[in-house]
Design a protein around this motif. Structure first.
Motif, PDB file in Angstrom:
ATOM      1  N   ALA A   1      47.052  48.429  55.917  1.00 17.82           N
ATOM      2  CA  ALA A   1      46.113  49.508  55.570  1.00 17.82           C
ATOM      3  C   ALA A   1      44.684  49.228  56.034  1.00 17.82           C
ATOM      4  O   ALA A   1      43.772  49.966  55.684  1.00 17.82           O
ATOM      5  N   GLY A   2      44.522  48.181  56.834  1.00 26.12           N
ATOM      6  CA  GLY A   2      43.175  47.889  57.334  1.00 26.12           C
ATOM      7  C   GLY A   2      42.831  48.670  58.584  1.00 26.12           C
ATOM      8  O   GLY A   2      41.694  48.622  59.065  1.00 26.12           O
ATOM      9  N   SER A   3      43.785  49.399  59.154  1.00 23.68           N
ATOM     10  CA  SER A   3      43.578  50.052  60.449  1.00 23.68           C
ATOM     11  C   SER A   3      44.484  51.270  60.577  1.00 23.68           C
ATOM     12  O   SER A   3      45.499  51.373  59.874  1.00 23.68           O
ATOM     13  N   GLY A   4      44.107  52.175  61.451  1.00 25.07           N
ATOM     14  CA  GLY A   4      44.998  53.238  61.920  1.00 25.07           C
ATOM     15  C   GLY A   4      45.660  54.076  60.838  1.00 25.07           C
ATOM     16  O   GLY A   4      45.010  54.583  59.919  1.00 25.07           O
ATOM     17  N   ILE A   5      46.977  54.225  60.956  1.00 22.22           N
ATOM     18  CA  ILE A   5      47.739  55.130  60.085  1.00 22.22           C
ATOM     19  C   ILE A   5      47.696  54.661  58.627  1.00 22.22           C
ATOM     20  O   ILE A   5      47.515  55.470  57.711  1.00 22.22           O
TER      21      ILE A   5
ATOM     22  N   ASP B   1      46.713  44.087  53.956  1.00 22.00           N
ATOM     23  CA  ASP B   1      46.823  43.855  55.401  1.00 22.00           C
ATOM     24  C   ASP B   1      46.910  42.347  55.600  1.00 22.00           C
ATOM     25  O   ASP B   1      46.423  41.576  54.767  1.00 22.00           O
ATOM     26  N   ILE B   2      47.507  41.935  56.724  1.00 19.59           N
ATOM     27  CA  ILE B   2      47.490  40.510  57.053  1.00 19.59           C
ATOM     28  C   ILE B   2      46.054  40.059  57.300  1.00 19.59           C
ATOM     29  O   ILE B   2      45.711  38.898  57.087  1.00 19.59           O
ATOM     30  N   ASP B   3      45.223  40.990  57.737  1.00 19.37           N
ATOM     31  CA  ASP B   3      43.790  40.735  57.900  1.00 19.37           C
ATOM     32  C   ASP B   3      43.093  41.210  56.620  1.00 19.37           C
ATOM     33  O   ASP B   3      42.775  42.391  56.455  1.00 19.37           O
TER      34      ASP B   3
ATOM     35  N   ALA C   1      60.674  41.006  62.784  1.00 14.88           N
ATOM     36  CA  ALA C   1      60.136  40.382  61.561  1.00 14.88           C
ATOM     37  C   ALA C   1      59.122  41.311  60.901  1.00 14.88           C
ATOM     38  O   ALA C   1      59.143  41.511  59.680  1.00 14.88           O
ATOM     39  N   ILE C   2      58.228  41.887  61.693  1.00 16.54           N
ATOM     40  CA  ILE C   2      57.191  42.754  61.108  1.00 16.54           C
ATOM     41  C   ILE C   2      57.757  44.151  60.827  1.00 16.54           C
ATOM     42  O   ILE C   2      57.631  44.666  59.711  1.00 16.54           O
ATOM     43  N   ASN C   3      58.373  44.763  61.831  1.00 17.55           N
ATOM     44  CA  ASN C   3      58.766  46.179  61.716  1.00 17.55           C
ATOM     45  C   ASN C   3      59.962  46.400  60.792  1.00 17.55           C
ATOM     46  O   ASN C   3      60.057  47.448  60.156  1.00 17.55           O
TER      47      ASN C   3
ATOM     48  N   ILE D   1      57.209  53.894  57.443  1.00 22.15           N
ATOM     49  CA  ILE D   1      56.658  54.465  58.668  1.00 22.15           C
ATOM     50  C   ILE D   1      57.475  53.920  59.838  1.00 22.15           C
ATOM     51  O   ILE D   1      57.294  52.774  60.266  1.00 22.15           O
ATOM     52  N   SER D   2      58.392  54.751  60.299  1.00 23.25           N
ATOM     53  CA  SER D   2      59.198  54.412  61.468  1.00 23.25           C
ATOM     54  C   SER D   2      58.496  55.011  62.685  1.00 23.25           C
ATOM     55  O   SER D   2      57.275  54.875  62.826  1.00 23.25           O
ATOM     56  N   SER D   3      59.221  55.697  63.558  1.00 21.74           N
ATOM     57  CA  SER D   3      58.629  56.246  64.786  1.00 21.74           C
ATOM     58  C   SER D   3      59.620  57.229  65.396  1.00 21.74           C
ATOM     59  O   SER D   3      60.834  57.143  65.137  1.00 21.74           O
TER      60      SER D   3
ATOM     61  N   PRO E   1      56.421  59.333  63.576  1.00 23.40           N
ATOM     62  CA  PRO E   1      55.365  59.913  64.422  1.00 23.40           C
ATOM     63  C   PRO E   1      55.593  59.606  65.904  1.00 23.40           C
ATOM     64  O   PRO E   1      56.245  58.623  66.263  1.00 23.40           O
ATOM     65  N   THR E   2      55.047  60.509  66.740  1.00 28.12           N
ATOM     66  CA  THR E   2      54.875  60.135  68.146  1.00 28.12           C
ATOM     67  C   THR E   2      53.496  59.483  68.280  1.00 28.12           C
ATOM     68  O   THR E   2      52.953  58.974  67.298  1.00 28.12           O
ATOM     69  N   PHE E   3      52.913  59.502  69.477  1.00 28.11           N
ATOM     70  CA  PHE E   3      51.640  58.828  69.715  1.00 28.11           C
ATOM     71  C   PHE E   3      50.559  59.321  68.756  1.00 28.11           C
ATOM     72  O   PHE E   3      50.285  60.516  68.683  1.00 28.11           O
TER      73      PHE E   3
END
Ligand code: NAD
Length: 258
Positions: free
Chosen positions: A17-21, A40-42, A110-112, A143-145, A190-192
């Motif tokens: 949740a630190g970035s983007g979506i 977030d990992i960060d 591992a992440i996804n 959140i897949s894709s 989502p797409t791009f």
């Protein structure tokens, strides 16, 4: 659009949740009345996001079972439970089956994928307990894709990990229904979307040039923004979607309709 308290009384944890979506979803959830734990990992990025939204933050590496155990204890101790889990953290490592090395393959999964399993495995007991005690419905959102449905030669590990998340979502939904938990589970595809992740596809090319190139592949004629996903997340995690579970929602400007 103005907030209307659609998630009032809910406690939510969002990964990546630190970035983007994830950031967009966390902000919308907070604006709709949820108490949000931005993770977030960060950890610094999570803390900045949470401070802006007037909510909470924690460092969480979704690939680490110990990290999830700590997060579960934290939400129970400091927030009093959990209604909503958004498994959003993800990476995209481009590469065909021939040029993806095994370590990149394993890192993607591992992440996804493992991250989604660990999140649900670690937090579902608390979510079941919280929803029962508060009489408020809960939801898991993965959140897949669109890449889970539409494959590309150059995205072997991304296609594989995101397709697995799509099916795992349905298994979790059926398990929750069978247990009569007040927790639903759905996936978004989502797409791009215009986030820093796009730069991993750009191979050093200018971000804006890449966005314009990708927009030409989308029937609607543009890439998405984070709110295109965040509003769908609000719907799927609110009582408006109380009969929706095991579902997959494409947010792709018509891409998969072709
Ligand atoms: P992003 O790169 O902007 O954000 C991803 C966040 O995940 C970052 O803050 C990063 O620090 C965090 N992260 C990475 N590894 C982590 C880990 N091990 N543990 C916890 N956090 C970790 O990417 P985004 O575009 O916002 O992507 C979010 C999700 O949406 C991903 O699952 C991605 O696959 C999916 N998605 C994105 C697009 C797109 O075009 N942007 C399209 C479809 C699906």
């Amino acid at each position: 659009m103005t907030a209307t308290g659609r998630l009032a009384g809910r406690i939510a944890l969002v990964t990546g949740a630190g970035s983007g979506i994830g950031l967009g979803i966390g902000r919308r959830f907070a604006a709709e009345g949820a108490t949000v734990l931005f993770t977030d990992i960060d950890g610094d990025k999570a803390r900045i996001a949470a401070a802006e939204a007037g909510s909470h933050a924690a460092t969480l590496d979704v690939t680490s079972e110990a990290s999830w155990t700590e997060a579960a204890a934290l939400v129970e101790r400091t927030l009093g439970g959990l209604h909503i889990l958004v498994n959003n953290a993800g990476i995209c490592v481009p590469g065909s089956v021939e040029d993806t090395d095994f370590s990149a393959w394993r890192r993607s999964h591992a992440i996804n994928l493992d991250g989604v399993f660990l999140g649900c495995h670690s937090l579902l007991p608390l979510m079941a307990k919280t929803t029962e005690a508060t009489d408020l419905g809960g939801a898991i959102l993965n959140i897949s894709s669109v890449s889970a449905m539409v494959a590309s030669a150059n995205f072997a590990s991304y296609n594989s990990s995101k397709a697995a998340v799509r099916h795992l979502t349905k298994s979790i939904a059926l398990h929750c229904a069978k247990q009569r938990y007040a927790v639903r589970c759905n996936s978004i595809h989502p797409t791009f979307i215009d986030t820093p992740l796009i730069d991993t596809l750009a191979k050093g090319a200018d971000h804006q040039a890449m966005i314009e190139k990708l927009a030409r592949q989308v029937p609607i004629g543009r890439v998405g923004d984070t709110d295109d996903v965040a509003w769908a997340a609000v719907y799927l995690c609110s009582d408006e979607a109380k009969f929706v579970t095991g579902a997959e929602l494409l947010i792709d400007g018509g891409l998969a309709a072709k």
